[in-house]
Write a protein that holds these residues in place. Sequence first.
Motif, mmCIF file in Angstrom:
data_model
loop_
_atom_site.group_PDB
_atom_site.id
_atom_site.type_symbol
_atom_site.label_atom_id
_atom_site.label_comp_id
_atom_site.label_asym_id
_atom_site.label_seq_id
_atom_site.Cartn_x
_atom_site.Cartn_y
_atom_site.Cartn_z
ATOM 1 N N LEU A 190 6.318 -50.454 -5.718
ATOM 2 C CA LEU A 190 6.373 -50.066 -7.124
ATOM 3 C C LEU A 190 7.826 -50.155 -7.563
ATOM 4 O O LEU A 190 8.707 -49.549 -6.941
ATOM 5 C CB LEU A 190 5.845 -48.647 -7.314
ATOM 6 C CG LEU A 190 6.003 -48.041 -8.719
ATOM 7 C CD1 LEU A 190 5.267 -48.866 -9.759
ATOM 8 C CD2 LEU A 190 5.515 -46.600 -8.734
ATOM 9 N N ALA A 191 8.084 -50.925 -8.614
ATOM 10 C CA ALA A 191 9.458 -51.162 -9.039
ATOM 11 C C ALA A 191 9.525 -51.397 -10.542
ATOM 12 O O ALA A 191 8.523 -51.762 -11.174
ATOM 13 C CB ALA A 191 10.048 -52.366 -8.299
ATOM 14 N N GLY A 242 4.076 -40.778 -15.290
ATOM 15 C CA GLY A 242 3.150 -39.796 -14.749
ATOM 16 C C GLY A 242 3.699 -39.017 -13.587
ATOM 17 O O GLY A 242 3.115 -38.015 -13.171
ATOM 18 N N GLY A 243 4.820 -39.474 -13.006
ATOM 19 C CA GLY A 243 5.472 -38.749 -11.925
ATOM 20 C C GLY A 243 4.885 -38.950 -10.547
ATOM 21 O O GLY A 243 5.390 -38.389 -9.577
ATOM 22 N N PHE A 268 -0.061 -43.863 -10.162
ATOM 23 C CA PHE A 268 0.279 -44.961 -11.064
ATOM 24 C C PHE A 268 -0.262 -46.283 -10.536
ATOM 25 O O PHE A 268 -0.806 -47.093 -11.299
ATOM 26 C CB PHE A 268 1.791 -45.039 -11.234
ATOM 27 C CG PHE A 268 2.246 -46.158 -12.146
ATOM 28 C CD1 PHE A 268 2.138 -46.034 -13.522
ATOM 29 C CD2 PHE A 268 2.771 -47.326 -11.628
ATOM 30 C CE1 PHE A 268 2.546 -47.062 -14.361
ATOM 31 C CE2 PHE A 268 3.181 -48.352 -12.449
ATOM 32 C CZ PHE A 268 3.076 -48.216 -13.823
ATOM 33 N N LEU A 269 -0.118 -46.512 -9.231
ATOM 34 C CA LEU A 269 -0.640 -47.735 -8.632
ATOM 35 C C LEU A 269 -2.152 -47.802 -8.796
ATOM 36 O O LEU A 269 -2.706 -48.852 -9.139
ATOM 37 C CB LEU A 269 -0.275 -47.790 -7.155
ATOM 38 C CG LEU A 269 -0.853 -48.956 -6.354
ATOM 39 C CD1 LEU A 269 -0.284 -50.272 -6.844
ATOM 40 C CD2 LEU A 269 -0.576 -48.783 -4.866
ATOM 41 N N ALA A 307 -4.297 -50.652 -10.808
ATOM 42 C CA ALA A 307 -5.341 -51.431 -10.147
ATOM 43 C C ALA A 307 -6.650 -51.356 -10.921
ATOM 44 O O ALA A 307 -7.370 -52.352 -11.068
ATOM 45 C CB ALA A 307 -5.538 -50.931 -8.718
ATOM 46 N N MET A 308 -6.979 -50.163 -11.421
ATOM 47 C CA MET A 308 -8.211 -50.014 -12.185
ATOM 48 C C MET A 308 -8.137 -50.782 -13.498
ATOM 49 O O MET A 308 -9.136 -51.332 -13.978
ATOM 50 C CB MET A 308 -8.473 -48.530 -12.446
ATOM 51 C CG MET A 308 -8.891 -47.754 -11.218
ATOM 52 S SD MET A 308 -10.432 -48.376 -10.479
ATOM 53 C CE MET A 308 -11.598 -48.037 -11.805
#
Length: 325
Positions: free
Chosen positions: A183-184, A217-218, A223-224, A228-229
């Motif tokens: 994640l970046a 969202g922290g 978040f990932l 994906a969804m």
Amino acid sequence: MSDARARLLSLLSLLQTPRLWPGSELAERLGVSGRTVRRDIDRLRELGYPVHAEQGGWGGYRLTAGTAMPPLLLEDDEAVAVAIGLRTAAAQAVAGVDEAAVRAMGKLLQVLPARLRRRVDTLATSTVAHPFSLAAEPVDPDALVVAAATIANHERLRFRYRDEGRHVEPRALVTAGRRWYLLAFDLDRDDWRTFRLDRVTDVAATGARATTRDVPGGDAAAFLASRAMQMAPAYPADVVIHAPAAAVVDRLGGPPPGTLTDQPDGTCRWLAPPDTGEWHALRLASIGLPFEVTGPAELVAHLRSTAALFQTATSGAGRSGAGSP
């Protein structure tokens, strides 16, 4: 002498936390003078520990990488965490890591106290791998190490992703299924992105300082999952299951999402909310009862392709085992 040895071990334990330690803080933690700290630092260097000193008002001591790996000091909970991590790594899709993890695990278990070995065994035996975990292409362990280092050092990272150059500020590594994701914040696109590490090549730390940014969202894993969804097509499902609703609930250990209604002919109808074809198929397979899919066409097509895949995988099983007792 025993106090001096204990103090050296305490100092080494502090220095193995990756940060710059001011001499005054080390002296306060150890309850000694600054002169004693400097003398103990010299002793650690004589023993082969590469302790780097930075001068000035913002200076301090830091344990750096040397030519050989010195012994590590781990607290009880850290040792258990490393042992469980090695067990997990042995099953992860990182090229060459499975064998290395097994060797490292053997060395660690050899020196773990009995009480900690029991904790490791308890955690390991009570943890079950999901039978539907996705297979994955192996990840280059060097890419994984470089990415992790840039996250820890707050550096920018360059790499190629699907033959396209990317310049990012890495924030977290996340595992999902048996895949690794980075994640970046993508500097060229001015937005957050996720990258599958098995598709990343030519990874290089730039040395440039990365901006401190909060993950939306922290929570990196959440978040990932949300990304994906968003990317995966989702649709509802209309399924007739050849069993009463109570049998379905019993098989699943609870009611499935959506509505489950008994029909006059002894079947039940399941109206599932929108989800991916993979999750619909997973739930239907876990029920283990005959069923018919009324719709939509996307789910019918997905189940047909999945069935063909399993049929191909098992088509030679009978012939290969024909000569077995």
